[in-house]
Design a protein around this motif. Structure first.
Motif, PDB file in Angstrom:
ATOM      1  N   GLY A 146       0.768  -1.244   0.000  1.00 53.49           N
ATOM      2  CA  GLY A 146       0.000   0.000   0.000  1.00 53.49           C
ATOM      3  C   GLY A 146       0.794   1.285   0.000  1.00 53.49           C
ATOM      4  O   GLY A 146       0.201   2.362   0.095  1.00 53.49           O
ATOM      5  N   SER A 147       2.123   1.226  -0.099  1.00 59.11           N
ATOM      6  CA  SER A 147       2.893   2.478  -0.136  1.00 59.11           C
ATOM      7  C   SER A 147       2.935   3.015  -1.571  1.00 59.11           C
ATOM      8  O   SER A 147       3.358   2.306  -2.486  1.00 59.11           O
ATOM      9  N   GLY A 148       2.529   4.266  -1.734  1.00 60.11           N
ATOM     10  CA  GLY A 148       2.471   4.863  -3.065  1.00 60.11           C
ATOM     11  C   GLY A 148       3.451   5.992  -3.268  1.00 60.11           C
ATOM     12  O   GLY A 148       3.636   6.475  -4.388  1.00 60.11           O
ATOM     13  N   ALA A 149       4.064   6.455  -2.192  1.00 57.20           N
ATOM     14  CA  ALA A 149       5.104   7.481  -2.277  1.00 57.20           C
ATOM     15  C   ALA A 149       6.180   7.093  -1.266  1.00 57.20           C
ATOM     16  O   ALA A 149       5.876   6.838  -0.101  1.00 57.20           O
ATOM     17  N   ILE A 150       7.413   7.019  -1.755  1.00 56.03           N
ATOM     18  CA  ILE A 150       8.493   6.482  -0.921  1.00 56.03           C
ATOM     19  C   ILE A 150       9.739   7.356  -1.077  1.00 56.03           C
ATOM     20  O   ILE A 150      10.170   7.625  -2.199  1.00 56.03           O
ATOM     21  N   GLU A 151      10.292   7.772   0.043  1.00 50.82           N
ATOM     22  CA  GLU A 151      11.589   8.459   0.016  1.00 50.82           C
ATOM     23  C   GLU A 151      12.677   7.417   0.235  1.00 50.82           C
ATOM     24  O   GLU A 151      12.507   6.516   1.072  1.00 50.82           O
ATOM     25  N   ILE A 152      13.746   7.502  -0.537  1.00 54.76           N
ATOM     26  CA  ILE A 152      14.853   6.546  -0.386  1.00 54.76           C
ATOM     27  C   ILE A 152      16.167   7.323  -0.246  1.00 54.76           C
ATOM     28  O   ILE A 152      16.436   8.244  -1.021  1.00 54.76           O
ATOM     29  N   LYS A 153      16.973   6.919   0.735  1.00 51.81           N
ATOM     30  CA  LYS A 153      18.228   7.617   1.003  1.00 51.81           C
ATOM     31  C   LYS A 153      19.424   6.817   0.490  1.00 51.81           C
ATOM     32  O   LYS A 153      19.387   5.594   0.477  1.00 51.81           O
ATOM     33  N   VAL A 373       0.061  13.949  -3.507  1.00 53.50           N
ATOM     34  CA  VAL A 373      -0.456  12.690  -2.929  1.00 53.50           C
ATOM     35  C   VAL A 373      -0.812  12.896  -1.455  1.00 53.50           C
ATOM     36  O   VAL A 373      -0.665  13.992  -0.923  1.00 53.50           O
ATOM     37  N   GLY A 374      -1.300  11.839  -0.803  1.00 57.31           N
ATOM     38  CA  GLY A 374      -1.498  11.867   0.645  1.00 57.31           C
ATOM     39  C   GLY A 374      -2.920  12.081   1.102  1.00 57.31           C
ATOM     40  O   GLY A 374      -3.218  11.916   2.287  1.00 57.31           O
ATOM     41  N   SER A 375      -3.811  12.481   0.186  1.00 58.59           N
ATOM     42  CA  SER A 375      -5.219  12.650   0.581  1.00 58.59           C
ATOM     43  C   SER A 375      -6.099  12.463  -0.646  1.00 58.59           C
ATOM     44  O   SER A 375      -5.611  12.406  -1.784  1.00 58.59           O
ATOM     45  N   LYS A 380      -5.457  15.397  -7.475  1.00 59.93           N
ATOM     46  CA  LYS A 380      -4.292  14.691  -6.927  1.00 59.93           C
ATOM     47  C   LYS A 380      -4.072  13.373  -7.657  1.00 59.93           C
ATOM     48  O   LYS A 380      -4.977  12.846  -8.318  1.00 59.93           O
ATOM     49  N   SER A 381      -2.875  12.852  -7.524  1.00 53.51           N
ATOM     50  CA  SER A 381      -2.527  11.570  -8.125  1.00 53.51           C
ATOM     51  C   SER A 381      -3.448  10.487  -7.568  1.00 53.51           C
ATOM     52  O   SER A 381      -3.726  10.460  -6.364  1.00 53.51           O
ATOM     53  N   ALA A 382      -3.915   9.600  -8.455  1.00 43.68           N
ATOM     54  CA  ALA A 382      -4.809   8.525  -8.010  1.00 43.68           C
ATOM     55  C   ALA A 382      -3.983   7.404  -7.385  1.00 43.68           C
ATOM     56  O   ALA A 382      -3.751   6.357  -7.985  1.00 43.68           O
ATOM     57  N   ASN A 383      -3.484   7.645  -6.177  1.00 38.43           N
ATOM     58  CA  ASN A 383      -2.749   6.661  -5.375  1.00 38.43           C
ATOM     59  C   ASN A 383      -3.702   6.197  -4.281  1.00 38.43           C
ATOM     60  O   ASN A 383      -3.942   6.925  -3.311  1.00 38.43           O
TER      61      ASN A 383
END
Ligand code: ZN
Length: 416
Positions: A146-153, A373-375, A380-383
């Motif tokens: 269910g994760s649709g936006a991910i920050e990666i370091k 995203v987020g709400s 907004k993006s359909a995530n």
């Protein structure tokens, strides 16, 4: 291509705000008996009845579409926004997990070649292709959960070539998945073996940051601001250098000590300061009125048996809180945001609504994505996550934390 999702029992997380703070954190706007229209990759419209029984509920005509999906009375909500991960790495740290079970301390494990330097060695030895393949497996699993936006370091390179290798892998992941991916340069994760801290900080400022900026491989810069790693003064030097290249700030702060990281982060208008297991009233006062989102990582507290952050204290003082997975091989080997929600509720005493906002809109804010995203909002993006039947209350997501709850995940309008 227009897809109509109809017969939604609860359409949850409707918001035009960019972040939730204070009492608003406890509010999740919902509609019942709802519909939502996806046009291409965006949310084109939605409607439904007020959940407030006293409001009159007008019947609506459903919009035209090419495809109709019956939600069968289940919940539709925004996909999770995981604003802090280290999922690009090679190998595992299973041996350290076993050593910890036997009672070895962090220092003893480090002395045996464990910790961040262990992951750095494995990441150095792996080919770029192999690193991509291993990391993609994790990202695909996170998306399925269910994760649709991910920050990666980055941060397991610790030299210019290997940091760039990690960031190129993140870029390749971003280009190959429908999730929104944000890259953060974390050269200052640990001091590279055989270097003095001063020389390493200089290398980060004068060599790595210019190289990352030249290749446009990261929008954000992060520092592990912690006793024994990088001081607030080191952090200030690195963030000042990043600022010259237009890079925004996210920061590891106050994980093991009251490190001064929150103050230096706020000084540099950080998007987020992350960890915050150890904070005082001074950190809360410093964050008030700032643009910075306090972000807590309960998966790391769980795995390391460390204290959980005082999320309630932040919210009671009018601030927002985001929760993220911190998915990494050493201290949080899971990217399950639903489990993070459950930990937030059980150990941090967040209400299910506060936890919901912390893993959606506030997570999006913490990676500069809350206008996308987020709400649930038009444009907004359909995530989206469509749950299985029986999950039509916010609280059930964390309460039944091991019962499979996802029927479908849509990212950028496409079912994955
Ligand atoms: Zn981290």
């Amino acid at each position: 291509m227009k897809t109509l999702i109809k017969n939604i029992g609860l359409l949850a997380g409707i918001s035009e705000s960019t972040r939730k703070e204070g009492p608003d954190m406890g509010v999740v706007h919902c509609l019942k008996d709802a519909w939502l229209l996806v046009d291409g990759d965006i949310i084109a419209g939605f409607g439904g009845k007020s959940v407030d029984e006293s409001s009159p509920n007008a019947e609506e005509t459903l919009p035209e579409s090419d495809l109709i999906l019956d939600a069968e009375g289940a919940m539709l909500m925004p996909a999770f926004c995981d604003s802090h991960t280290h999922v690009v790495y090679a190998g595992s740290r299973l041996k350290e997990f076993e050593d910890k079970i036997k009672g070895l301390s962090y220092a003893e494990i480090a002395a045996r070649g464990g910790g961040i330097l262990n992951s750095a060695d494995r990441t150095h030895s792996a080919s770029e292709e192999d690193l991509y393949r291993q990391s993609m497996e994790r990202v695909l699993e996170m998306m399925a959960k269910g994760s649709g936006a991910i920050e990666i370091k980055s941060g397991y390179g610790l030299n210019t070539a290997d940091e760039l290798k990690m960031l190129r892998v993140i870029k390749r992941i971003a280009d190959s998945v429908p999730a929104h991916i944000k890259a953060t340069f974390l050269g200052a994760h640990a001091v590279a073996r055989g270097m003095s801290k001063e020389d390493y900080v200089k290398q980060v400022c004068d060599e790595m940051i210019p190289a990352v900026a030249a290749e446009k491989l990261a929008e954000y810069v992060d520092v592990f601001c912690e006793k024994g790693f990088f001081s607030p003064e080191d952090t200030d030097l690195i963030l000042t250098s990043a600022g010259k290249y237009g890079m925004k700030v996210k920061l590891h702060a106050n994980q093991l000590h009251v490190s001064g990281g929150v103050q230096v982060g706020v000084k540099h208008n950080a998007l987020s300061v992350d960890h915050l297991e150890r904070t005082t009233d001074a950190e809360i006062a410093c964050l008030k009125g700032s643009v910075t989102m306090p972000t807590m990582l309960p998966g790391a507290s769980f795995f390391l048996r460390e204290p959980y952050g005082n999320a309630k204290g932040f919210i009671e003082n009018g601030l927002g809180v985001a929760l993220a997975s911190d998915y990494n091989p050493g201290s949080s080997p899971s990217g399950d945001m639903r489990f993070i929600m459950a930990l937030g509720c059980i150990w941090m005493r967040l209400t299910p609504e506060q936890a919901f906002n912390a893993v959606t809109l506030n997570g999006a804010y913490a990676m500069g994505l809350s206008n996308i995203v987020g709400s649930i909002a038009k444009g907004k993006s359909a995530n989206l996550i469509l749950t299985k039947q029986g999950f039509n209350e916010i609280g059930s997501i964390a309460y039944l934390y091991q019962t499979p709850f996802i029927r479908k995940v849509f990212l950028k309008g496409k079912e994955i």
